[in-house]
Design an enzyme around this catalytic site. Structure first.
Site, PDB file in Angstrom:
ATOM      1  N   CYS A  99       0.836  -1.207   0.000  1.00 13.38           N
ATOM      2  CA  CYS A  99       0.000   0.000   0.000  1.00 13.38           C
ATOM      3  C   CYS A  99       0.868   1.253   0.000  1.00 13.38           C
ATOM      4  CB  CYS A  99      -0.876  -0.047   1.252  1.00 13.38           C
ATOM      5  SG  CYS A  99      -1.880   1.402   1.557  1.00 13.38           S
ATOM      6  N   SER A 132       0.696   3.707   1.938  1.00 14.61           N
ATOM      7  CA  SER A 132       1.074   4.158   3.288  1.00 14.61           C
ATOM      8  C   SER A 132       2.438   3.595   3.689  1.00 14.61           C
ATOM      9  CB  SER A 132       0.025   3.738   4.313  1.00 14.61           C
ATOM     10  OG  SER A 132      -1.221   4.250   3.954  1.00 14.61           O
ATOM     11  N   HIS A 138       4.874   5.780   1.931  1.00 16.88           N
ATOM     12  CA  HIS A 138       5.010   7.073   2.628  1.00 16.88           C
ATOM     13  C   HIS A 138       5.949   6.924   3.821  1.00 16.88           C
ATOM     14  CE1 HIS A 138       2.216   9.354   0.308  1.00 16.88           C
ATOM     15  NE2 HIS A 138       1.159   8.647   0.644  1.00 16.88           N
ATOM     16  N   HIS A 161       0.837  -3.608   6.401  1.00 13.66           N
ATOM     17  CA  HIS A 161      -0.334  -3.367   7.251  1.00 13.66           C
ATOM     18  C   HIS A 161      -1.629  -3.838   6.606  1.00 13.66           C
ATOM     19  CE1 HIS A 161      -0.159   0.041   4.551  1.00 13.66           C
ATOM     20  NE2 HIS A 161      -1.450   0.166   4.746  1.00 13.66           N
ATOM     21  N   CYS A 171      -7.236  -2.320   4.706  1.00 14.71           N
ATOM     22  CA  CYS A 171      -6.897  -0.892   4.642  1.00 14.71           C
ATOM     23  C   CYS A 171      -7.535  -0.208   3.444  1.00 14.71           C
ATOM     24  CB  CYS A 171      -5.381  -0.732   4.631  1.00 14.71           C
ATOM     25  SG  CYS A 171      -4.796   0.935   4.351  1.00 14.71           S
TER      26      CYS A 171
HETATM   27 ZN    ZN Z   1      -2.857   0.856   3.417  1.00 14.52          ZN
END
Ligand code: ZN
Ligand code: ZN
Length: 363
Positions: free
Chosen positions: A38, A40, A43, A59, A166
């Site tokens: 993902c 995230s 990031h 995650h 997520c």
């Molecule tokens: Zn995610």
């Protein structure tokens, strides 16, 4: 066990042997089967989300419960679980109100890189390692709080339903809950990555009349069409705001921004009619500011956002799994590539270059 560890920002993840402690209290030990890759995580690698390093990333995990801590009441060994990025204590004001993704307990996992309550169970020799979002699923095993593990039916493929932890449920929830699309209404969805395409599926599921998907890559727009978009706009060739106005006869009922760009957010706000609702789901860089002409509010427009699409994980995830199994929510179509844990850095390179819609690490 093997895990992918981030030691420094802007460095490759190191896939290496680390140690995992036994689950305590309300924690469960999960043998991971798959984990989605993902933005995230990316990031975090780039340092856009400051985190306590070193840390095991990942995650969007799913797997099978192996052992449970002494205070666990909701799960037992053998249960299939999808891990949730948002922890919900079940007791605070938000949880009781039915808004569990806003739970006050979420800050531990987000800011401290620990399990809810502050504990860390990952080690490399004497060095403690952090758990990304309380999940740390780029690993063969993990320990999570039972309130971050949702039991799902055993015939559901974990390498697909892991995505529901997520981004995918965020997109579906953004359309169904945060926007609140009703049958026949129109919606413009800006950005056709994992969240945006999931919003397309959510809008379709809710019975939207006109689903308009906007991106700058034709490949992603084709995918949006396949998943239910009625119209697509390539924003590198056409002005999306005026095109949405034209297609909807004066503005969409809803717009969802899934890019994380403040200019696109303002365009999304400009694409809805008076009284319409604009939903911001994209995560703009920390420190950036959004500017909107105040008269927009005099037209009765609403602008809002949500944490993980405002879903109620323990109710909605099993429901989304059922819808997927019944062929009504084709989330498997988002997965364009699978990788092994050793290939995790290749997976991030492909994600960054926009080469994959969604990829999954098989563990
Ligand atoms: Zn995610
Ligand atoms: Zn709570």
């Amino acid at each position: 066990m093997k895990a992918a560890v981030l030691y420094e920002v802007n460095k490759l993840l190191s896939v290496e042997d680390i140690q995992l402690d036994e689950p305590q209290g309300q924690e469960v030990l999960v043998r991971l089967v798959a984990s989605g890759v993902c933005h995230s995580d990316l990031h975090c690698i780039k340092g856009d989300i400051p985190q306590p390093l070193p840390m095991v990333l990942g995650h969007e995990g799913a797997g099978v419960v192996e052992r449970v801590g002494p205070s666990v009441t909701t799960l037992q060994p053998g249960d299939h679980v999808v891990l949730m990025v948002s922890f919900s204590c079940g007791k605070c004001r938000y949880c009781v109100e039915g808004r569990p993704t806003m739970c006050v307990g979420n800050m531990d996992t987000l800011a401290m890189g620990s399990l809810p309550g502050g504990a860390k169970r990952l080690r490399k020799g004497d060095q403690e390692l952090s758990h990304f979002m309380g999940i740390a699923s780029f690993a063969e095993y993990t320990v999570v709080h039972e309130r971050q593990a949702v039991k799902v039916r055993e015939d559901a493929p974990l390498e697909v339903v892991c995505l529901l932890g997520c981004g995918v449920s965020t997109g579906i929830g953004a359309a169904i809950n945060t926007a609140g699309v009703r049958p026949g209404e129109s919606i413009a969805i800006y950005g056709c990555g994992g969240v945006g395409l999931s919003a397309v599926m959510g809008a379709k599921l809710a019975g939207a009349g006109k689903i308009i998907a906007i991106d700058t890559l034709d490949k992603k727009l084709e995918m949006a069409k396949d998943l239910g978009a009625d119209y697509v706009i390539n924003a590198s060739r056409e002005d999306p705001q005026s095109k949405v106005m034209e297609l909807t006869g004066g503005g969409a009922d809803y717009a969802i921004e899934c890019v994380g760009n403040v200019e696109v957010m303002a365009t999304a706000m400009g694409s809805i009619h008076g009284g319409g609702k604009c939903v911001i789901m994209g995560s703009a860089p920390i420190g950036s500011m959004l500017s909107i002409a105040p008269y927009e509010f005099l037209l009765g427009k609403t602008i809002t956002g949500s944490v993980q699409g405002g879903i109620r994980p323990f109710i909605d995830i099993p429901r989304f799994v059922d819808l997927f199994m019944d062929g009504k929510l084709p989330i498997d179509r988002l997965i364009t590539k699978t990788y092994s844990l050793e290939e995790v850095n290749d997976a991030f390179e492909a994600l960054e270059k926009g080469k994959v819609m969604r990829s999954v690490i098989k563990l």
